[in-house]
Design an enzyme around this catalytic site. Structure first.
Site, PDB file in Angstrom:
ATOM      1  N   SER A 117      31.041  36.499  42.430  1.00  0.00           N
ATOM      2  CA  SER A 117      29.710  35.388  42.486  1.00  0.00           C
ATOM      3  C   SER A 117      29.466  34.425  41.196  1.00  0.00           C
ATOM      4  O   SER A 117      27.789  33.324  41.084  1.00  0.00           O
ATOM      5  CB  SER A 117      28.079  36.153  42.934  1.00  0.00           C
ATOM      6  OG  SER A 117      27.788  36.788  41.846  1.00  0.00           O
ATOM      7  N   SER A 142      31.579  40.433  40.356  1.00  0.00           N
ATOM      8  CA  SER A 142      30.901  39.118  39.811  1.00  0.00           C
ATOM      9  C   SER A 142      31.415  38.774  38.286  1.00  0.00           C
ATOM     10  O   SER A 142      30.871  37.217  38.175  1.00  0.00           O
ATOM     11  CB  SER A 142      29.741  38.861  40.743  1.00  0.00           C
ATOM     12  OG  SER A 142      29.487  38.976  41.997  1.00  0.00           O
ATOM     13  N   LYS A 145      23.396  32.972  34.269  1.00  0.00           N
ATOM     14  CA  LYS A 145      22.944  32.876  35.444  1.00  0.00           C
ATOM     15  C   LYS A 145      22.208  32.693  36.112  1.00  0.00           C
ATOM     16  O   LYS A 145      21.144  33.225  35.668  1.00  0.00           O
ATOM     17  CB  LYS A 145      24.092  34.543  36.616  1.00  0.00           C
ATOM     18  CG  LYS A 145      24.305  33.911  37.705  1.00  0.00           C
ATOM     19  CD  LYS A 145      24.987  35.760  37.933  1.00  0.00           C
ATOM     20  CE  LYS A 145      25.427  35.886  39.179  1.00  0.00           C
ATOM     21  NZ  LYS A 145      26.331  37.070  39.436  1.00  0.00           N
TER      22      LYS A 145
HETATM   23  N1  GLN Z   1      31.885  39.816  45.320  1.00  0.00           N
HETATM   24  C1  GLN Z   1      30.733  41.062  45.661  1.00  0.00           C
HETATM   25  C2  GLN Z   1      29.280  40.777  46.958  1.00  0.00           C
HETATM   26  O1  GLN Z   1      29.818  39.455  47.642  1.00  0.00           O
HETATM   27  C3  GLN Z   1      29.881  41.647  44.881  1.00  0.00           C
HETATM   28  C4  GLN Z   1      28.980  40.318  43.826  1.00  0.00           C
HETATM   29  C5  GLN Z   1      28.583  40.207  43.149  1.00  0.00           C
HETATM   30  O2  GLN Z   1      29.117  41.084  41.990  1.00  0.00           O
HETATM   31  N2  GLN Z   1      27.206  40.322  42.795  1.00  0.00           N
HETATM   32  O3  GLN Z   1      28.918  42.013  47.068  1.00  0.00           O
END
Ligand code: GLN
Length: 496
Positions: free
Chosen positions: A156, A180, A81
């Site tokens: 994400s 994410s 990532k």
């Molecule tokens: N969707 C959640 C956020 O926007 C989790 C994102 C993540 O786990 N990085 O914070």
């Protein structure tokens, strides 16, 4: 014959050992698959093609010379990532503010991968600074779901999941702050594991919300996820929150049966707003676990309704502090100004996207004098209540079964102008991060329209072996992963 890029890591490891293929062939096949499909999916932001080919040739040379493999990952490519530092590579977090920045050092997990002989294939797309649930917040454009290119891959870590599911990566490392890893794995039909907070060192991960962030694998099946976790887990003095706990042999925990295990179904996770197809698939999975010998019953996690509000205060508060370092002086992009303040303001105005700005403002507000007690402190108290909910549930059962997300993958653009709707979709993954425990997502079927659905297996702190054991037995009994990663979507729709 199936192409090499369609196999799991452990299958390719066996093929390499048997001399049935070479690392160079594997890397070349993946690069071909990427050339064919990355234009459509936009799963990778950057490829390490030349270095990956050279590393593969070197691994082949070592194998030919009779050297024993450095690990079961030796000579096998893995994707990263875009928020994980690897020396010399871009690490842009899919943000304009880090344009041109190259990481000067390796993250702990990257050191571990290199030492294991793994090959770093490229960097996958993500929501900017991991803030989002659909990968639509990438400054470089969204990733598309390999099952339906009109739909999001989740987020994400959407680029990582789309790459693994679409045949462009064998496995990837992602990060999970509020879902994410698990949610994109579920939207794309692969396996995703968010380890216990502290199980994996965060050194070299660009921080979003430091009390919640954890690095973990996205893979084709549970064995690969177990294998990767075994390589990246363990104490690292450079992350003071990393746990000094022995790293078990995660693969040794994998078996076929679930006899003696007590599995809880949290009532609140099957409530209003859950898509009926998702509910049907998750309940069928629970029945399958019962057939494998587990005892399955309902449990309560009563503070679940407060999790999203608490998370979006705590995560944004931490983000507002963590992202202060992107000021145009030390990293990436700079917009010159009249004085230092003007430089910071212009750089941040031009460099951050709208969702990142929204969160920095929200988080700074939640921490500000006069509001701290009303927002941040109360959110911390809710966090404690949620952790206690899990502790009480784990007195009655060994692990929990739940859906990963309330719906399957939705259409691109469907939620982009409604941040609250986007946030609410995280309700089933966020509590695990707030409690610091572990969660695994495994494929558990398809909607009638052919979209993958994920089952979440939640276990107590350092319960990764148990979560993987449940996930593996379920996966071996149903073998959804063959349908997800070893065949083309159209073939699966036909046979479903
Ligand atoms: N969707 C959640 C956020 O926007 C989790 C994102 C993540 O786990 N990085 O914070």
């Amino acid at each position: 014959m199936a192409r090499l890029s369609s196999f799991a890591l452990h299958e390719l490891s066996a093929k390499l050992a048997a001399g049935e293929c070479s690392s160079v062939e594997i890397v070349n096949d993946l690069l071909d698959a990427i050339a064919e499909r990355n234009g459509e999916l936009h799963a990778y932001l950057w490829l390490n093609a030349e270095e990956a080919r050279a590393a593969a040739a070197e691994a082949d040379r070592r194998r030919a010379a009779g050297e024993s493999p450095r690990s079961p990952l030796d000579g096998l490519p893995v994707a990263l990532k875009d928020n994980l530092s690897a020396r010399g590579q871009p690490c842009g977090c899919a943000s304009r503010i880090l344009e041109g920045y190259r990481a000067p050092y390796d993250a702990h997990v990257v050191e571990r991968l290199r030492a294991a002989g793994a090959i770093l294939l490229g960097r996958t797309n993500m929501d900017e600074f991991a803030m989002g649930s659909s990968t639509e917040n990438s400054a470089y454009g969204p990733t598309r779901n390999p099952w339906d290119s009109e739909r999001v891959p989740g987020g994400s870590s959407g680029g990582a999941a789309a790459a693994v599911a679409g045949g462009l990566a064998l496995a990837a490392l992602g990060s999970d702050t509020g879902g994410s890893i698990r949610q994109p794995a579920s939207f794309c039909g692969c396996v995703g594991l968010k380890p216990t907070y502290g199980r994996v060192s965060r050194y070299g991960l660009v921080a979003y919300a430091s009390s919640l962030d954890q690095i973990g694998p996205i893979a084709r099946d549970t064995r690969d996820a177990a294998r990767l976790l075994g390589i990246i887990a363990g104490r690292d003095a450079r992350d003071s929150t990393s746990l000094d706990a022995a790293v078990p042999d995660y693969e040794a925990a994998l078996g076929e049966r679930l006899d003696g295990l007590r599995l809880g179904l949290p009532r609140e996770y099957f409530g209003a707003g859950l898509d009926p197809e998702v509910e049907r698939a998750a309940r069928a999975a629970a029945e399958q676990c019962r057939a494998l010998g587990a005892e399955v019953f309902e449990v309560e996690l009563p503070h679940t309704p407060y999790a999203v509000a608490a998370y979006y205060l705590l995560a944004t508060a931490e983000a507002s502090a963590n992202l202060a370092r992107f000021d145009g002086v030390r990293y990436g992009r700079r917009v010159e100004g009249e004085d230092p303040t003007d430089l910071y303001q212009r750089t941040r105005a031009a460099g951050f996207g709208p969702e990142v700005k929204r969160r920095i403002i929200l988080g700074a507000f939640a921490l500000s004098h006069g509001y701290y007690d009303a927002y941040y402190l109360r959110a911390q108290k809710v966090r404690t209540l949620i952790r206690r909910d899990f502790e009480a549930a784990f007195e009655r059962c060994d692990a929990l079964l739940a859906p990963v997300a309330p719906t399957p993958a939705y259409r691109l653009g469907e939620k982009t102008d409604n941040p609250l709707a986007m946030y609410l979709g995280d309700i089933l993954t966020i509590p695990v991060n707030l409690a610091g425990i572990c969660g695994l997502s495994v494929p558990c079927g398809f909607t009638p329209g052919g979209l993958p659905i994920g089952l979440q297996i939640i276990a107590p702190a350092l319960g990764e072996e148990r979560a993987l054991r449940v996930g593996h037995a379920y996966e071996q009994a149903t073998r959804w992963m063959e349908k997800t990663s070893h065949a083309s979507p159209s073939a699966i729709r036909g046979q479903r």
